[in-house]
Design a protein around this motif. Structure first.
Motif, mmCIF file in Angstrom:
data_model
loop_
_atom_site.group_PDB
_atom_site.id
_atom_site.type_symbol
_atom_site.label_atom_id
_atom_site.label_comp_id
_atom_site.label_asym_id
_atom_site.label_seq_id
_atom_site.Cartn_x
_atom_site.Cartn_y
_atom_site.Cartn_z
ATOM 1 N N UNK A 14 -28.983 88.028 104.849
ATOM 2 C CA UNK A 14 -27.621 87.789 105.502
ATOM 3 C C UNK A 14 -26.754 89.074 105.239
ATOM 4 N N UNK A 15 -27.067 89.857 104.400
ATOM 5 C CA UNK A 15 -26.225 91.215 104.145
ATOM 6 C C UNK A 15 -26.751 92.157 105.415
ATOM 7 N N UNK A 16 -28.234 92.094 105.603
ATOM 8 C CA UNK A 16 -28.771 92.759 106.668
ATOM 9 C C UNK A 16 -28.098 92.402 108.072
ATOM 10 N N UNK A 17 -27.872 91.242 108.239
ATOM 11 C CA UNK A 17 -27.336 90.832 109.497
ATOM 12 C C UNK A 17 -26.043 91.612 109.633
ATOM 13 N N UNK A 18 -25.029 91.145 108.883
ATOM 14 C CA UNK A 18 -23.589 91.853 108.633
ATOM 15 C C UNK A 18 -23.658 93.210 108.785
ATOM 16 N N UNK A 19 -24.600 94.127 108.123
ATOM 17 C CA UNK A 19 -24.747 95.512 108.259
ATOM 18 C C UNK A 19 -25.026 95.901 109.768
ATOM 19 N N UNK A 20 -25.784 95.223 110.573
ATOM 20 C CA UNK A 20 -26.004 95.400 111.762
ATOM 21 C C UNK A 20 -25.009 95.361 112.498
ATOM 22 N N UNK A 21 -23.884 94.371 112.299
ATOM 23 C CA UNK A 21 -22.647 94.385 112.982
ATOM 24 C C UNK A 21 -21.447 95.053 112.464
ATOM 25 N N UNK A 22 -21.808 96.106 111.446
ATOM 26 C CA UNK A 22 -20.976 96.941 110.923
ATOM 27 C C UNK A 22 -19.890 96.303 109.920
ATOM 28 N N UNK A 23 -20.405 95.192 109.352
ATOM 29 C CA UNK A 23 -19.513 94.233 108.409
ATOM 30 C C UNK A 23 -20.033 94.520 107.211
ATOM 31 N N UNK A 24 -19.201 95.466 106.434
ATOM 32 C CA UNK A 24 -20.037 96.026 105.068
ATOM 33 C C UNK A 24 -19.105 95.746 103.847
ATOM 34 N N UNK A 25 -17.996 95.492 103.739
ATOM 35 C CA UNK A 25 -17.077 94.973 103.016
ATOM 36 C C UNK A 25 -16.435 93.653 103.041
ATOM 37 N N UNK A 26 -16.292 92.820 102.150
ATOM 38 C CA UNK A 26 -15.598 91.502 102.322
ATOM 39 C C UNK A 26 -14.219 91.611 102.222
ATOM 40 N N UNK A 27 -13.535 90.789 102.905
ATOM 41 C CA UNK A 27 -12.036 90.651 102.957
ATOM 42 C C UNK A 27 -11.679 89.888 101.779
ATOM 43 N N UNK A 28 -10.370 89.863 101.622
ATOM 44 C CA UNK A 28 -9.798 89.130 100.524
ATOM 45 C C UNK A 28 -10.152 87.924 100.178
ATOM 46 N N UNK A 29 -9.932 87.250 101.415
ATOM 47 C CA UNK A 29 -10.457 85.583 101.406
ATOM 48 C C UNK A 29 -11.815 85.601 101.042
ATOM 49 N N UNK A 30 -12.621 86.225 101.700
ATOM 50 C CA UNK A 30 -14.216 86.147 101.258
ATOM 51 C C UNK A 30 -14.507 86.553 99.844
ATOM 52 N N UNK A 31 -13.662 87.196 99.354
ATOM 53 C CA UNK A 31 -13.958 87.974 97.752
ATOM 54 C C UNK A 31 -13.559 86.550 97.113
ATOM 55 N N UNK A 32 -12.398 85.676 97.476
ATOM 56 C CA UNK A 32 -11.995 84.754 96.810
ATOM 57 C C UNK A 32 -13.036 83.622 96.880
ATOM 58 N N UNK A 33 -13.452 83.204 97.991
ATOM 59 C CA UNK A 33 -14.163 81.995 98.232
ATOM 60 C C UNK A 33 -15.463 82.020 98.202
ATOM 61 N N UNK A 34 -16.232 83.326 98.378
ATOM 62 C CA UNK A 34 -17.734 83.305 98.414
ATOM 63 C C UNK A 34 -18.301 83.035 97.029
ATOM 64 N N UNK A 35 -17.715 83.120 95.922
ATOM 65 C CA UNK A 35 -18.504 82.663 94.525
ATOM 66 C C UNK A 35 -18.474 81.358 94.423
ATOM 67 N N UNK A 36 -17.254 80.609 94.742
ATOM 68 C CA UNK A 36 -17.372 79.194 94.826
ATOM 69 C C UNK A 36 -18.145 78.442 95.691
ATOM 70 N N UNK A 37 -18.223 79.054 96.893
ATOM 71 C CA UNK A 37 -19.158 78.685 97.808
ATOM 72 C C UNK A 37 -20.496 78.715 97.486
ATOM 73 N N UNK A 38 -20.920 79.858 96.995
ATOM 74 C CA UNK A 38 -22.432 79.715 96.348
ATOM 75 C C UNK A 38 -22.665 78.746 95.317
#
Length: 236
Positions: A33-57
């Protein structure tokens, strides 16, 4: 197809939350998934992603205050896609994840983002909304669909016709919960959420954390959200 800027919200490199992980890798995002994000120039998570991803995983329920443009689509899309990629295959008419949205336009946008994320895992993501041919949607559901992005009325219609079963849903997302409530869809949304297995992970995203949004988590959880911005429920 490039990930749309608004639903997924790209983020400037190195611009994470203060003191928090500044990369998707550090948050536990799978390399595919990281590779797909990088291909779209999305390299750093936003605040809501930082907050939600650990619990999501971790498989916890997530209740998050997240306005449009905050990156909430990736905040739920990344963990949902990651889990489905490792949990077998779907059957016709029985999606393993469902995203409930208030409008046709938002459904289509989210489906595009999730389809891009699921490319590496071969996940099939489709939108089922009102105003489109039921016969065409019946044909779409005749083949396995991994993630169904729906509007409430059409999802109920497909269920009543026996074309859509929620018995295999492992994750259910309610996006723009406050808008769904304002439009009078909350009873329909609750009906869909309750039709999913009790073990299904729940994600609720809303511009405001009002009682309507919290009710979608409190429906099976007694504790109040611990944060105004993002709150999670540990399952079990």
């Amino acid at each position: 197809m490039p990930l749309p800027a608004d639903p997924g919200s790209s983020h400037r490199p190195g611009h994470g939350t203060s003191g928090g992980p500044s990369t998707f890798d550090a948050l536990g995002t799978p390399e595919s998934i990281v590779k797909i994000l990088r291909a779209q120039s999305i390299t750093s998570p936003t605040p809501v992603q930082v907050a939600a991803l650990p619990d999501g995983f971790a498989g916890n329920d997530v209740l998050s205050q997240a306005p449009t443009g905050s990156g909430k689509t990736l905040a739920f899309g990344i963990p949902v896609v990651a889990h489905l990629a490792e949990s077998g295959s779907s059957k016709p008419g029985r999606p393993r994840a469902m995203v409930i949205t208030p409008t046709r336009e938002l459904s289509d946008q989210i489906a595009d983002v999730l389809a891009d994320l699921g490319t590496a895992a071969g996940l099939r993501v489709l939108s089922f909304v009102g105003g489109e041919s039921l016969r065409a949607q019946q044909t779409m559901l005749a083949a396995p669909v991994d993630i169904a992005v729906v509007t409430p009325g059409r999802a109920h219609d497909l269920r009543r016709r026996g074309l859509l079963s929620l018995d295999d849903v492992q994750a259910v997302v309610v996006d723009e919960a406050d808008m769904l409530a304002e439009l009078g869809f909350l009873p329909d949304v609750l009906g869909l959420v309750r039709a999913c297995p009790k073990s299904a992970q729940r994600f609720v995203f809303s511009a405001t954390l009002n009682d309507d949004a919290a009710a979608l988590i409190r429906d099976r959880r007694s504790a109040q959200p611990s944060s105004r911005r993002t709150a999670s429920r540990r399952r079990g």
